[in-house]
Design an enzyme around this catalytic site. Structure first.
Site, PDB file in Angstrom:
ATOM      1  N   HIS A 130      51.270  46.756  41.731  1.00 42.99           N
ATOM      2  CA  HIS A 130      50.194  45.846  41.337  1.00 42.99           C
ATOM      3  C   HIS A 130      49.504  46.474  40.113  1.00 42.99           C
ATOM      4  O   HIS A 130      49.488  47.698  39.965  1.00 42.99           O
ATOM      5  CB  HIS A 130      49.215  45.766  42.516  1.00 42.99           C
ATOM      6  N   ASP A 207      49.283  53.338  47.955  1.00 39.23           N
ATOM      7  CA  ASP A 207      48.497  52.111  47.874  1.00 39.23           C
ATOM      8  C   ASP A 207      48.805  51.302  49.132  1.00 39.23           C
ATOM      9  O   ASP A 207      49.876  50.714  49.257  1.00 39.23           O
ATOM     10  CB  ASP A 207      48.886  51.341  46.600  1.00 39.23           C
ATOM     11  N   LYS A 233      41.266  42.466  52.666  1.00 39.62           N
ATOM     12  CA  LYS A 233      42.656  42.131  53.025  1.00 39.62           C
ATOM     13  C   LYS A 233      42.951  42.460  54.486  1.00 39.62           C
ATOM     14  O   LYS A 233      44.047  42.206  54.977  1.00 39.62           O
ATOM     15  CB  LYS A 233      43.631  42.872  52.108  1.00 39.62           C
ATOM     16  N   CYS A 371      49.408  39.579  39.638  1.00 41.54           N
ATOM     17  CA  CYS A 371      48.938  40.866  39.093  1.00 41.54           C
ATOM     18  C   CYS A 371      50.075  41.889  39.068  1.00 41.54           C
ATOM     19  O   CYS A 371      49.868  43.071  39.403  1.00 41.54           O
ATOM     20  CB  CYS A 371      47.761  41.434  39.878  1.00 41.54           C
TER      21      CYS A 371
END
Ligand code: PLP
Length: 413
Positions: A130, A207, A233, A371
């Site tokens: 991302h 991540d 999220k 993204c």
């Protein structure tokens, strides 16, 4: 619907009652929300926690001796412990509250970069990152005259491990890789990535923005050096996220922001910094976000991440089976191990057209580059349609999606 979910103790219809937003019509159709990788919906308990807090307890943390401030501080620090136990960090001071995954990666890129990166050093990321795990490293590399190296992927959307191993030279000072791709759904072999880097003495940032809501995380078993994710999220509020870092690194790294709460003593001549975790929490943090996030973690922990994963995997298999029935659909991301994120294009139909027609049927999917422009370039596409599932999605909703795609194809020929 020809397959039934067979997950014991996982009653999706009852679970859906916890999410008020799901019970509405969009353009005259029941909402089917498949944009969960962008942000998840919030259970009533999280909404109630935030409303109750503003209604009865609101007061700044770490600053007052009065009742409300002490209550706030206590709840904020309890939230930190909830996150610590959720990912099994060894110490609560290894949990830093940030504004989100992006905030956490930028914090490491600046702070780790200041302390450990020199001219001609290298940072390794993957081709499926991302932008949040690309741009902060580019900015740091520019500042420190270092270089960014990229692990290539194959056409299935899997990291090519042999190429990764070759990149691990003595110049590399950090590896930063996503656990799960937000576009492809690929679950990366993160334990192999970490082990190989550690064999060369290189720390690893994971991540976890797209993994922590689908896969049980134990940072001590993973042995990652940093693990980052966002509250919004994982069914919590926006504007809050987590930077987990091993104490040994966080102690060595300088603060990335100055201000209140991150200091021991300030004079015009010299300032000394606070201990962990406050060294990295300058100013008034999003303390209500932290408390809301802790409630979200309690909610999903009660449901059981293992049960969530089992249900989501069965829904993913059902969705893939149904969508594979369309010979005009081309999938992006066909890795062996996948989270419930599906990217595809319908041959000859622009993803925005697909998204717009589905929207008119009450079906929310994501369209565009997600993204991840370098990943779009790799697959030579302008964008994709993305269906990202959560545990409150149902088999009936997938059937609606399939009908919707039939209508898109009928409309655009
Ligand atoms: N990393 C990944 C893999 C993501 O999917 C996202 C958001 O979609 C981010 C980082 C950035 O998260 P946030 O916008 O919550 O900071």
């Amino acid at each position: 619907m020809d397959t039934q979910p067979l997950i014991a103790d996982f009653d999706v219809q009852t679970i859906r009652n916890d999410f008020p937003i799901l019970h509405q019509s969009v353009h005259g159709y029941p909402l089917a929300y498949f944009d969960n990788a962008a942000t998840t919906q919030k259970p009533q308990c999280v909404i109630n926690t935030i409303v109750d807090y503003y209604s009865h307890l609101n007061s700044n943390i770490h600053r007052g001796v009065h009742f409300l401030s002490e209550q706030s501080t206590h709840m904020y620090e309890e939230a930190r412990k909830t996150v610590q136990h959720f990912i099994n960090a060894a110490y609560s001071q290894e949990i830093i509250f940030t504004s989100g995954t992006t905030g956490a990666i930028n914090a490491v890129a600046f702070s780790f970069g200041e302390r450990f990166i020199r001219e001609n050093d290298e940072v390794v990321i993957s081709a499926m990152e991302h932008h949040a795990n690309i741009v902060p490293w580019q900015m740091m590399c520019e500042r420190k005259k270092a270089r960014l190296k990229v692990i290539p992927i194959n056409q299935k959307g899997e990291i090519i491990l042999d190429e990764y191993f070759k990149l691990l030279t003595p110049k590399v000072k950090l590896v930063a890789v996503t656990h799960v791709s937000n576009v492809l759904g690929t679950i990366n072999p993160i334990d192999t990535v970490i082990k190989a880097a550690h064999e060369k003495g290189i720390p690893v940032l994971v991540d976890g923005a797209q993994s922590v809501q689908h896969i049980p995380i134990d940072v001590q078993v993973l042995d990652c050096d940093f693990f980052v994710f966002s509250g919004h999220k994982i069914y919590g509020p926006t504007g809050i996220g987590i930077l987990y870092g091993k104490e040994k690194w966080l102690n060595e790294m300088p603060p990335y922001q100055g201000g209140g709460d991150m200091v021991h003593c300030v004079t015009f001549e010299k300032t000394t910094y606070n201990d962990l975790p406050l060294k990295f929490e300058a100013g008034t943090t999003n303390f209500i976000g932290a408390i809301g996030m802790a409630e979200a973690i309690r909610y999903i922990t009660k449901l059981g991440i293992d049960k969530i994963a089992k249900y989501e995997n069965s829904l993913l298999a059902y969705t893939m089976e149904k969508l594979s029935g369309f010979d005009r659909i081309r999938f992006y991301g066909t890795a062996k191990t996948k989270a419930p994120v599906i990217s595809f294009l319908i041959d000859g139909i622009h993803p925005y057209d697909t998204g717009m027609v589905l929207d008119k049927l009450g079906i929310a999917v994501r369209t565009g580059t997600h993204c991840a422009q370098p990943l779009m370039d790799f697959f030579d596409v302008d964008g994709t349609v993305r269906v990202s599932l959560a545990f409150y999605n149902t088999y009936e909703e997938i059937d609606c999606l399939v009908d919707g795609i039939r209508r898109v194809i009928a409309m655009f020929g």
